[in-house]
Design a protein around this motif. Structure first.
Motif, PDB file in Angstrom:
ATOM      1  N   VAL A 144       0.843  -1.195   0.000  1.00  0.00           N
ATOM      2  CA  VAL A 144       0.000   0.000   0.000  1.00  0.00           C
ATOM      3  C   VAL A 144       0.882   1.251   0.000  1.00  0.00           C
ATOM      4  N   PRO A 145       0.654   2.179  -0.923  1.00  0.00           N
ATOM      5  CA  PRO A 145       1.460   3.404  -0.948  1.00  0.00           C
ATOM      6  C   PRO A 145       1.208   4.241   0.298  1.00  0.00           C
ATOM      7  N   LYS A 146       2.261   4.816   0.830  1.00  0.00           N
ATOM      8  CA  LYS A 146       2.135   5.642   2.019  1.00  0.00           C
ATOM      9  C   LYS A 146       1.463   6.964   1.662  1.00  0.00           C
ATOM     10  N   GLU A 147       0.507   7.382   2.467  1.00  0.00           N
ATOM     11  CA  GLU A 147      -0.144   8.669   2.223  1.00  0.00           C
ATOM     12  C   GLU A 147       0.828   9.795   2.541  1.00  0.00           C
ATOM     13  N   LYS A 148       0.665  10.875   1.821  1.00  0.00           N
ATOM     14  CA  LYS A 148       1.589  12.003   1.918  1.00  0.00           C
ATOM     15  C   LYS A 148       1.711  12.541   3.330  1.00  0.00           C
ATOM     16  N   TYR A 149       0.624  12.504   4.090  1.00  0.00           N
ATOM     17  CA  TYR A 149       0.609  13.166   5.392  1.00  0.00           C
ATOM     18  C   TYR A 149       0.706  12.194   6.572  1.00  0.00           C
ATOM     19  N   ASP A 150       0.935  10.897   6.297  1.00  0.00           N
ATOM     20  CA  ASP A 150       0.904   9.897   7.364  1.00  0.00           C
ATOM     21  C   ASP A 150       1.882  10.181   8.499  1.00  0.00           C
ATOM     22  N   ARG A 151       3.029  10.725   8.200  1.00  0.00           N
ATOM     23  CA  ARG A 151       4.052  10.952   9.215  1.00  0.00           C
ATOM     24  C   ARG A 151       3.892  12.304   9.917  1.00  0.00           C
ATOM     25  N   SER A 152       2.870  13.049   9.521  1.00  0.00           N
ATOM     26  CA  SER A 152       2.692  14.405  10.053  1.00  0.00           C
ATOM     27  C   SER A 152       2.206  14.415  11.498  1.00  0.00           C
ATOM     28  N   HIS A 153       2.518  15.513  12.179  1.00  0.00           N
ATOM     29  CA  HIS A 153       1.892  15.806  13.464  1.00  0.00           C
ATOM     30  C   HIS A 153       0.456  16.248  13.186  1.00  0.00           C
ATOM     31  N   VAL A 154      -0.367  16.373  14.216  1.00  0.00           N
ATOM     32  CA  VAL A 154      -1.756  16.757  13.978  1.00  0.00           C
ATOM     33  C   VAL A 154      -2.237  17.805  14.979  1.00  0.00           C
ATOM     34  N   VAL A 155      -3.271  18.507  14.573  1.00  0.00           N
ATOM     35  CA  VAL A 155      -4.083  19.286  15.501  1.00  0.00           C
ATOM     36  C   VAL A 155      -5.402  18.532  15.640  1.00  0.00           C
ATOM     37  N   LEU A 156      -5.723  18.121  16.864  1.00  0.00           N
ATOM     38  CA  LEU A 156      -6.952  17.374  17.129  1.00  0.00           C
ATOM     39  C   LEU A 156      -7.924  18.267  17.896  1.00  0.00           C
ATOM     40  N   GLU A 157      -9.155  18.359  17.396  1.00  0.00           N
ATOM     41  CA  GLU A 157     -10.182  19.177  18.045  1.00  0.00           C
ATOM     42  C   GLU A 157     -11.379  18.309  18.417  1.00  0.00           C
ATOM     43  N   VAL A 158     -11.950  18.574  19.577  1.00  0.00           N
ATOM     44  CA  VAL A 158     -13.188  17.900  19.987  1.00  0.00           C
ATOM     45  C   VAL A 158     -14.230  18.966  20.312  1.00  0.00           C
ATOM     46  N   THR A 159     -15.476  18.707  19.936  1.00  0.00           N
ATOM     47  CA  THR A 159     -16.560  19.659  20.175  1.00  0.00           C
ATOM     48  C   THR A 159     -17.811  18.901  20.595  1.00  0.00           C
ATOM     49  N   ALA A 160     -18.440  19.343  21.659  1.00  0.00           N
ATOM     50  CA  ALA A 160     -19.673  18.700  22.136  1.00  0.00           C
ATOM     51  C   ALA A 160     -20.806  18.960  21.162  1.00  0.00           C
ATOM     52  N   GLY A 161     -21.651  17.945  20.961  1.00  0.00           N
ATOM     53  CA  GLY A 161     -22.827  18.115  20.111  1.00  0.00           C
ATOM     54  C   GLY A 161     -23.951  18.751  20.893  1.00  0.00           C
ATOM     55  N   ARG A 162     -25.102  18.896  20.266  1.00  0.00           N
ATOM     56  CA  ARG A 162     -26.251  19.525  20.913  1.00  0.00           C
ATOM     57  C   ARG A 162     -27.378  18.524  21.004  1.00  0.00           C
ATOM     58  N   SER A 250     -18.043  15.664  18.140  1.00  0.00           N
ATOM     59  CA  SER A 250     -17.313  15.541  16.880  1.00  0.00           C
ATOM     60  C   SER A 250     -15.815  15.660  17.118  1.00  0.00           C
ATOM     61  N   VAL A 251     -15.080  14.947  16.289  1.00  0.00           N
ATOM     62  CA  VAL A 251     -13.616  14.995  16.325  1.00  0.00           C
ATOM     63  C   VAL A 251     -13.126  15.451  14.957  1.00  0.00           C
ATOM     64  N   ILE A 252     -12.184  16.377  14.957  1.00  0.00           N
ATOM     65  CA  ILE A 252     -11.539  16.816  13.719  1.00  0.00           C
ATOM     66  C   ILE A 252     -10.040  16.576  13.879  1.00  0.00           C
ATOM     67  N   VAL A 253      -9.437  15.939  12.894  1.00  0.00           N
ATOM     68  CA  VAL A 253      -8.006  15.662  12.921  1.00  0.00           C
ATOM     69  C   VAL A 253      -7.363  16.330  11.709  1.00  0.00           C
TER      70      VAL A 253
END
Length: 417
Positions: A144-162, A250-253
């Motif tokens: 499987v080809p490695k994705e361009k961003y696989d080795r990257s650091h991340v900003v992870l956000e969590v937000t409560a739903g309603r 919700s989670v955003i990565v």
């Protein structure tokens, strides 16, 4: 392949997927197919045999005196690509031969006197089976080809739903944020909180963290989406009535390469300062150290309130803003490169409900791969159980990528029918 003809032979990437719509009539995938099952498929065997033969041909050509420097460099690169694949392929073949010999021996060991020998043979077969499973996974990871961003650091956000009486969402959001914090510790990553907005009753409205370490995005990229919780609240009227509530968060990565080259014109920014709301010492209610930056052309807004220094909060907020702007570029590229098949794991749509945490049944269900895990508390502890679930997702994605390639290969061989 035409290895003898240098004018026509051009080494390709191992999985150079064709870009066209397929009918999928020639390939019937199992819902819960794993690496071992895919390995046994005739098309996979045929493809790996081809790569193994190519490796032998390339190795032979490298020893020829007639090739020039350019051809030698090209061959060496291809040989380096194929070498671990050919080695893993042969290892699996050899292990399977040993299993067949053990099975033949077990069929002959049926007397009581040979019971101990039979047990030893079965134990060895079990060890070999585990080894083959591990080698199959390794082999497909190589393909499987490695994705361009696989080795990257991340900003992870969590937000409560309603939801009605949103306490359940806020409490669940806090538990999820702590789960990822514990997972970062389990994987020996660095987890730096850049924003934390607690709820009044002890839950969490919103939080963001910068996570750095080895292959962070590769492990967290499929966590983005809507996570649903079903539980009886521990306090309040509904807890006394034993009524199950459903909530979401919700989670955003966002992948964040070390050098995020996104131009941000200062004229396009509105920078506000305010007093921090969360815990952070006595200074919180006395200084306007928290920073909010709004990118006017896109409407993107980021906040940081974790540091005592307003300048440090501003720098962190700018870094997060660049990551979000960079994510828009990535999403555009992904949509352009998206495969014709509707792969659930590849959509990255944040609105999708990807997982359900049912506390009353003590079960976590990942809807994309129909995978159930028991003991929610073990998952939320962010250690081995969560790592097992994440690795199951990665294996599923690898199998889908290999499957797609073979579907395309079959379509090409059949004239695109």
């Amino acid at each position: 392949v035409g290895l003898h003809n240098w004018e026509f032979w051009r080494p390709k990437s191992l999985l150079d997927t064709a870009r066209f719509t397929l009918s999928f009539k020639s390939w019937h995938r199992k819902k819960h197919q794993d690496s071992r099952a895919l390995w046994k498929h005739e098309a996979v065997q045929k493809y790996l045999e081809t790569l193994s033969k190519e490796y032998q041909q390339v190795s032979h050509l490298l020893n020829a005196d007639s090739i020039n420097d350019f051809e030698q460099r090209t061959l060496r690169r291809r040989c380096a690509d194929l070498s671990p694949i050919a080695a893993a392929f042969q290892e699996i073949k050899e292990a399977e031969r040993e299993v067949q010999e053990l099975e033949a021996m077990c069929r002959e060991l049926d007397s009581r006197d040979e019971k101990q020998l039979l047990e030893l043979a079965l134990e060895e077969k079990e060890t070999l089976d585990k080894q083959i499973n591990m080698l199959c996974r390794k082999l497909f990871q190589l393909l499987v080809p490695k994705e361009k961003y696989d080795r990257s650091h991340v900003v992870l956000e969590v937000t409560a739903g309603r939801t009605t009486g949103g306490d359940i969402c806020q409490q669940f959001t806090k538990e999820m944020f702590e789960m990822y914090q514990n997972y970062a510790d389990y994987k020996h990553w660095t987890f730096d909180i850049v924003n934390y907005t607690p709820a009044e009753i002890g839950g969490l409205h919103h939080a963001a963290a910068h996570i750095s370490g080895d292959d962070v995005y590769r492990h967290l990229k499929y966590e983005g989406g809507t996570h649903r919780v079903q539980r009886i609240p521990e306090t309040g009227l509904s807890s006394r009535m034993q009524r199950i509530h459903t909530g979401t968060m919700s989670v955003i990565v966002l992948p964040q390469p070390e050098e995020v080259d996104v131009k941000v014109d200062p004229k396009d920014l509105r920078i506000d300062t305010f007093r921090a709301k969360g815990a952070g010492g006595q200074h919180v209610n006395k200084t306007d150290s928290a920073v909010r930056i709004v990118h006017l052309p896109t409407g993107l807004a980021v906040e940081c309130q974790q540091e005592r220094s307003q300048q440090m909060n501003k720098e962190i907020a700018l870094r997060t803003l660049r990551a979000k702007l960079y994510q828009q570029i990535i999403e555009k590229q992904l949509s352009q490169e998206q495969s014709a098949r509707k792969l659930q794991l590849g959509t990255r749509a944040q609105s999708e409900r990807i997982r359900t945490y049912n506390f009353t049944q003590d079960r976590v269900t990942d809807h994309r791969i129909s995978y159930d895990a028991r003991n929610i508390r073990e998952i939320l502890s962010g250690k081995e159980a969560l790592d097992k679930l994440i690795n199951r997702l990665l294996e599923f994605a690898e199998i889908e990528a290999i499957t797609e390639y073979l579907e395309n290969l079959q379509a090409l061989e059949g004239g695109g029918c």
